[in-house]
Design a protein around this motif. Structure first.
Motif, PDB file in Angstrom:
ATOM      1  N   VAL A  31       0.497  -1.485  -0.279  1.00 21.60           N
ATOM      2  CA  VAL A  31       0.065  -0.004  -0.138  1.00 21.60           C
ATOM      3  C   VAL A  31       1.204   0.599  -0.433  1.00 21.60           C
ATOM      4  O   VAL A  31       0.990   2.653  -0.355  1.00 21.60           O
ATOM      5  N   ALA A  32       1.638   1.910   0.872  1.00 21.26           N
ATOM      6  CA  ALA A  32       3.008   2.373   1.340  1.00 21.26           C
ATOM      7  C   ALA A  32       3.470   2.747  -0.887  1.00 21.26           C
ATOM      8  O   ALA A  32       3.478   3.901  -0.643  1.00 21.26           O
ATOM      9  N   VAL A  33       4.090   1.240  -1.371  1.00 15.87           N
ATOM     10  CA  VAL A  33       4.468   2.041  -2.514  1.00 15.87           C
ATOM     11  C   VAL A  33       4.000   2.373  -3.514  1.00 15.87           C
ATOM     12  O   VAL A  33       4.017   3.008  -4.325  1.00 15.87           O
ATOM     13  N   LEU A  34       2.316   1.571  -3.359  1.00 13.99           N
ATOM     14  CA  LEU A  34       0.927   2.174  -4.469  1.00 13.99           C
ATOM     15  C   LEU A  34       1.104   3.510  -4.170  1.00 13.99           C
ATOM     16  O   LEU A  34       0.311   4.395  -5.200  1.00 13.99           O
ATOM     17  N   GLY A  35       0.733   3.877  -2.674  1.00 12.94           N
ATOM     18  CA  GLY A  35       0.532   5.290  -2.617  1.00 12.94           C
ATOM     19  C   GLY A  35       1.678   5.971  -3.254  1.00 12.94           C
ATOM     20  O   GLY A  35       1.066   7.327  -3.430  1.00 12.94           O
ATOM     21  N   ALA A  36       2.929   6.174  -2.945  1.00  8.71           N
ATOM     22  CA  ALA A  36       3.698   6.674  -3.590  1.00  8.71           C
ATOM     23  C   ALA A  36       3.926   7.122  -4.931  1.00  8.71           C
ATOM     24  O   ALA A  36       4.473   7.941  -4.988  1.00  8.71           O
ATOM     25  N   VAL A  37       4.036   6.015  -5.661  1.00  4.63           N
ATOM     26  CA  VAL A  37       4.091   6.174  -7.177  1.00  4.63           C
ATOM     27  C   VAL A  37       3.609   7.104  -7.496  1.00  4.63           C
ATOM     28  O   VAL A  37       3.851   7.648  -8.148  1.00  4.63           O
ATOM     29  N   VAL A  45       8.494   8.401  -3.281  1.00  2.32           N
ATOM     30  CA  VAL A  45       9.245   6.530  -3.159  1.00  2.32           C
ATOM     31  C   VAL A  45       9.775   6.453  -2.933  1.00  2.32           C
ATOM     32  O   VAL A  45       9.872   5.036  -2.512  1.00  2.32           O
ATOM     33  N   SER A  46      11.376   6.232  -2.328  1.00  2.00           N
ATOM     34  CA  SER A  46      12.647   6.218  -1.535  1.00  2.00           C
ATOM     35  C   SER A  46      12.010   5.726  -0.422  1.00  2.00           C
ATOM     36  O   SER A  46      12.411   4.867  -0.044  1.00  2.00           O
ATOM     37  N   VAL A  47      11.305   7.437   0.217  1.00  3.96           N
ATOM     38  CA  VAL A  47      10.407   6.230   2.065  1.00  3.96           C
ATOM     39  C   VAL A  47      10.198   5.003   1.617  1.00  3.96           C
ATOM     40  O   VAL A  47      10.038   4.586   2.750  1.00  3.96           O
ATOM     41  N   VAL A  53      10.834  -2.091   1.909  1.00  3.24           N
ATOM     42  CA  VAL A  53      12.109  -3.339   2.262  1.00  3.24           C
ATOM     43  C   VAL A  53      12.272  -3.472   3.366  1.00  3.24           C
ATOM     44  O   VAL A  53      12.486  -5.121   3.987  1.00  3.24           O
ATOM     45  N   ALA A  54      11.762  -2.797   4.646  1.00  3.79           N
ATOM     46  CA  ALA A  54      12.036  -2.737   5.407  1.00  3.79           C
ATOM     47  C   ALA A  54      11.079  -3.978   6.344  1.00  3.79           C
ATOM     48  O   ALA A  54      10.968  -4.612   6.961  1.00  3.79           O
ATOM     49  N   LEU A  55       9.434  -3.241   5.767  1.00  4.15           N
ATOM     50  CA  LEU A  55       8.367  -4.140   6.345  1.00  4.15           C
ATOM     51  C   LEU A  55       8.584  -5.839   5.786  1.00  4.15           C
ATOM     52  O   LEU A  55       8.534  -6.598   5.777  1.00  4.15           O
ATOM     53  N   GLY A  56       9.030  -5.570   4.272  1.00  3.82           N
ATOM     54  CA  GLY A  56       9.489  -6.939   3.961  1.00  3.82           C
ATOM     55  C   GLY A  56      10.434  -8.007   4.400  1.00  3.82           C
ATOM     56  O   GLY A  56      10.451  -8.673   4.480  1.00  3.82           O
ATOM     57  N   ALA A  57      12.054  -7.166   4.404  1.00  2.00           N
ATOM     58  CA  ALA A  57      12.539  -8.162   6.162  1.00  2.00           C
ATOM     59  C   ALA A  57      11.498  -8.798   7.027  1.00  2.00           C
ATOM     60  O   ALA A  57      12.473  -9.516   6.880  1.00  2.00           O
TER      61      ALA A  57
END
Length: 201
Positions: A31-37, A45-47, A53-57
């Motif tokens: 959701v964060a990535v889709l909202g930032a793009v 987008v970088s944040v 990445v942190a949440l995936g890890a």
């Protein structure tokens, strides 16, 4: 005493919670990535990417810990099952040993009784032969000494009675010997079948 299924149910609930948390983290990252793009902001987008990445890890770490826990639980279950099989095997071995000891003792007892009856039968047969010889001797004396016929006749009747009793005893002993032989054969066969079943098991 707690039911054995209670810890397993707790583990299943923990696993379900961990998997849900990991999936939620991945969903938040997506959701964060889709909202930032769509915003077009490079910084946003970088944040969002770093957050993803942190949440995936974190989700991977949770999933990895869940996998390790599942393996530990499976190993514990296998160890408990192996212990249960070992105890069952020990119980069956002890039961089989007791059965073999009991059957061996009973067979030895029957063999001893059979040997005693055979010895008694031999003694009775010798007595019967001796009585028969005495009866024949008395009969010959009766034929030769007509004057003592009455006396000898009484002795002959007594000898005949003893011979009849001895013959009856011989028949009874022979029947008992036959019964004991049959029991010994049946018990020996049962023991052999139990040994064969144990070896197949």
């Amino acid at each position: 005493m707690a039911s054995p299924s209670a810890p397993r149910a707790t583990r299943r609930r923990q696993r379900s919670t961990r998997v849900t948390v990991a999936a939620s983290l991945l969903l938040v990252a997506a959701v964060a990535v889709l909202g930032a793009v769509p915003s077009g902001s490079w910084l946003l987008v970088s944040v969002a990417a770093v957050l993803a990445v942190a949440l995936g890890a974190a989700a991977a770490k949770i999933t990895h810990s869940e996998l390790l826990q599942s393996r530990r639980d499976a190993a514990r279950d296998r160890a408990e099952q192996a212990q249960a099989y070992r105890r069952l095997t020990e119980e069956r071995t002890a039961e089989h040993g007791a059965y073999v000891a009991d059957m061996t003792a009973r067979i030895a007892e029957r063999e001893t009784a059979l040997a005693e009856l055979q010895a008694e039968l031999g003694t009775a047969q010798r007595r019967a032969a001796e009585v028969a010889r005495k009866m024949n001797a008395e009969a010959r004396r009766a034929d030769l000494a007509e004057r003592e016929r009455d006396l000898v006749s009484g002795r002959v009747e007594d000898a005949e009675e003893r011979a009849a009793q001895a013959i009856v005893r011989i028949v009874e002993l022979e029947q008992e010997v036959d019964v004991l032989k049959s029991e010994l054969t049946a018990m020996t066969s049962a023991w052999h079948r139990a040994e064969s079943a144990r070896r197949r098991a």
